[in-house]
Motif scaffolding. Structure first.
Motif, PDB file in Angstrom:
ATOM      1  N   UNK A  34      -4.181   2.916   0.686  1.00 38.45           N
ATOM      2  CA  UNK A  34      -4.968   1.711   0.977  1.00 38.45           C
ATOM      3  C   UNK A  34      -4.199   0.472   0.566  1.00 38.45           C
ATOM      4  N   UNK A  35      -3.483   0.587  -0.567  1.00 39.74           N
ATOM      5  CA  UNK A  35      -2.697  -0.549  -1.046  1.00 39.74           C
ATOM      6  C   UNK A  35      -1.501  -0.822  -0.146  1.00 39.74           C
ATOM      7  N   UNK A  36      -0.978   0.224   0.486  1.00 41.43           N
ATOM      8  CA  UNK A  36       0.174   0.083   1.387  1.00 41.43           C
ATOM      9  C   UNK A  36      -0.240  -0.542   2.712  1.00 41.43           C
ATOM     10  N   UNK A  37      -1.363  -0.079   3.255  1.00 42.87           N
ATOM     11  CA  UNK A  37      -1.839  -0.554   4.555  1.00 42.87           C
ATOM     12  C   UNK A  37      -3.344  -0.344   4.628  1.00 42.87           C
ATOM     13  N   UNK A  38      -4.064  -1.381   5.027  1.00 42.10           N
ATOM     14  CA  UNK A  38      -5.508  -1.264   5.132  1.00 42.10           C
ATOM     15  C   UNK A  38      -6.006  -2.033   6.349  1.00 42.10           C
ATOM     16  N   UNK A  39      -7.168  -1.644   6.825  1.00 42.02           N
ATOM     17  CA  UNK A  39      -7.783  -2.335   7.958  1.00 42.02           C
ATOM     18  C   UNK A  39      -8.767  -3.361   7.432  1.00 42.02           C
ATOM     19  N   UNK A  40      -9.053  -4.337   8.240  1.00 34.65           N
ATOM     20  CA  UNK A  40     -10.046  -5.362   7.910  1.00 34.65           C
ATOM     21  C   UNK A  40     -11.342  -5.024   8.647  1.00 34.65           C
ATOM     22  N   UNK A  41     -12.442  -5.050   7.919  1.00 31.29           N
ATOM     23  CA  UNK A  41     -13.733  -4.765   8.535  1.00 31.29           C
ATOM     24  C   UNK A  41     -14.082  -5.873   9.523  1.00 31.29           C
ATOM     25  N   UNK A  42     -14.295  -5.481  10.758  1.00 31.31           N
ATOM     26  CA  UNK A  42     -14.643  -6.414  11.824  1.00 31.31           C
ATOM     27  C   UNK A  42     -15.633  -5.716  12.751  1.00 31.31           C
ATOM     28  N   UNK A  43     -16.911  -5.944  12.515  1.00 29.44           N
ATOM     29  CA  UNK A  43     -17.939  -5.285  13.306  1.00 29.44           C
ATOM     30  C   UNK A  43     -18.351  -3.945  12.733  1.00 29.44           C
ATOM     31  N   UNK A  44     -17.870  -3.622  11.547  1.00 32.04           N
ATOM     32  CA  UNK A  44     -18.209  -2.363  10.884  1.00 32.04           C
ATOM     33  C   UNK A  44     -18.100  -2.560   9.372  1.00 32.04           C
ATOM     34  N   UNK A  45     -18.665  -1.616   8.643  1.00 33.47           N
ATOM     35  CA  UNK A  45     -18.514  -1.576   7.197  1.00 33.47           C
ATOM     36  C   UNK A  45     -17.362  -0.633   6.878  1.00 33.47           C
ATOM     37  N   UNK A  46     -16.432  -1.078   6.051  1.00 29.28           N
ATOM     38  CA  UNK A  46     -15.318  -0.228   5.635  1.00 29.28           C
ATOM     39  C   UNK A  46     -15.676   0.452   4.320  1.00 29.28           C
ATOM     40  N   UNK A  47     -15.613   1.782   4.315  1.00 26.99           N
ATOM     41  CA  UNK A  47     -15.853   2.570   3.109  1.00 26.99           C
ATOM     42  C   UNK A  47     -14.579   3.353   2.827  1.00 26.99           C
ATOM     43  N   UNK A  48     -14.087   3.262   1.593  1.00 25.06           N
ATOM     44  CA  UNK A  48     -12.879   3.977   1.210  1.00 25.06           C
ATOM     45  C   UNK A  48     -13.238   5.069   0.206  1.00 25.06           C
ATOM     46  N   UNK A  49     -13.045   6.306   0.621  1.00 20.10           N
ATOM     47  CA  UNK A  49     -13.291   7.479  -0.223  1.00 20.10           C
ATOM     48  C   UNK A  49     -12.182   8.483   0.053  1.00 20.10           C
ATOM     49  N   UNK A  50     -11.373   8.818  -0.944  1.00 23.10           N
ATOM     50  CA  UNK A  50     -10.332   9.827  -0.697  1.00 23.10           C
ATOM     51  C   UNK A  50     -10.946  11.148  -0.225  1.00 23.10           C
ATOM     52  N   UNK A  51     -10.242  11.826   0.654  1.00 20.07           N
ATOM     53  CA  UNK A  51     -10.742  13.061   1.249  1.00 20.07           C
ATOM     54  C   UNK A  51     -11.259  14.043   0.202  1.00 20.07           C
ATOM     55  N   UNK A  52     -10.521  14.255  -0.857  1.00 15.64           N
ATOM     56  CA  UNK A  52     -10.915  15.251  -1.850  1.00 15.64           C
ATOM     57  C   UNK A  52     -12.143  14.850  -2.658  1.00 15.64           C
ATOM     58  N   UNK A  53     -12.534  13.584  -2.605  1.00 10.20           N
ATOM     59  CA  UNK A  53     -13.728  13.119  -3.319  1.00 10.20           C
ATOM     60  C   UNK A  53     -14.999  13.240  -2.479  1.00 10.20           C
ATOM     61  N   UNK A  54     -14.852  13.456  -1.184  1.00 12.23           N
ATOM     62  CA  UNK A  54     -16.003  13.444  -0.274  1.00 12.23           C
ATOM     63  C   UNK A  54     -17.092  14.439  -0.688  1.00 12.23           C
ATOM     64  N   UNK A  55     -16.783  15.721  -0.953  1.00 12.61           N
ATOM     65  CA  UNK A  55     -17.875  16.646  -1.287  1.00 12.61           C
ATOM     66  C   UNK A  55     -18.701  16.193  -2.491  1.00 12.61           C
ATOM     67  N   UNK A  56     -18.061  15.692  -3.524  1.00 16.35           N
ATOM     68  CA  UNK A  56     -18.774  15.275  -4.724  1.00 16.35           C
ATOM     69  C   UNK A  56     -19.525  13.960  -4.536  1.00 16.35           C
ATOM     70  N   UNK A  57     -19.098  13.170  -3.554  1.00 14.95           N
ATOM     71  CA  UNK A  57     -19.700  11.845  -3.364  1.00 14.95           C
ATOM     72  C   UNK A  57     -20.445  11.722  -2.035  1.00 14.95           C
ATOM     73  N   UNK A  58     -20.786  12.854  -1.454  1.00 16.86           N
ATOM     74  CA  UNK A  58     -21.438  12.886  -0.144  1.00 16.86           C
ATOM     75  C   UNK A  58     -22.718  12.048  -0.115  1.00 16.86           C
ATOM     76  N   UNK A  59     -23.442  12.016  -1.219  1.00 14.43           N
ATOM     77  CA  UNK A  59     -24.706  11.269  -1.281  1.00 14.43           C
ATOM     78  C   UNK A  59     -24.499   9.763  -1.128  1.00 14.43           C
TER      79      UNK A  59
END
Length: 113
Positions: A34-59
């Motif tokens: 994300x620090x190397x390259x990131x998108x700008x939210x334009x017409x959407x909400x940007x949520x950043x969650x590393x792939x390996x964190x998804x199961x624990x943070x699904x809620x």
């Protein structure tokens, strides 16, 4: 079946989201990416969650929100998108080509790495 969209198709996908839903671009890359390259939210909400964190943070994600998953080239985001579909999320797509394609098709100001 998991839908695939390209970054060039994102505007059309965003326009297809019925009001009042707010579409989400879920960036599943690692923090250093994300620090190397990131998108700008334009017409959407940007949520950043590393792939390996998804199961624990699904809620933290709304299963009824339209979600477009993003990674570097599209493989990790595809795995996350399939995981979300298997866990009750009903409007999920994968951004094929990831942020690399985003830089080429949508915003050349996003660095490629």
């Amino acid at each position: 079946m998991l839908a695939q969209i390209t970054p060039a198709d994102l505007t059309q996908w965003l326009a297809s989201v019925p009001a009042p839903a707010t579409p989400v671009v879920l960036d599943v890359r690692e923090p250093w990416e994300w620090q190397t390259a990131s998108v700008q939210a334009d017409g959407f909400t940007l949520v950043t969650l590393p792939m390996n964190d998804i199961p624990a943070r699904l809620a933290e994600l709304d299963p009824h929100s339209p979600i477009a998953c993003l990674c570097h080239h599209g493989a990790r985001s595809q795995r996350v998108a399939l995981f979300l579909l298997q866990n009750g999320f009903d409007n999920v797509v994968n951004i094929a080509g990831g942020i690399d394609a985003w830089s080429q098709q949508r915003d050349p100001g996003v660095p490629r790495y």
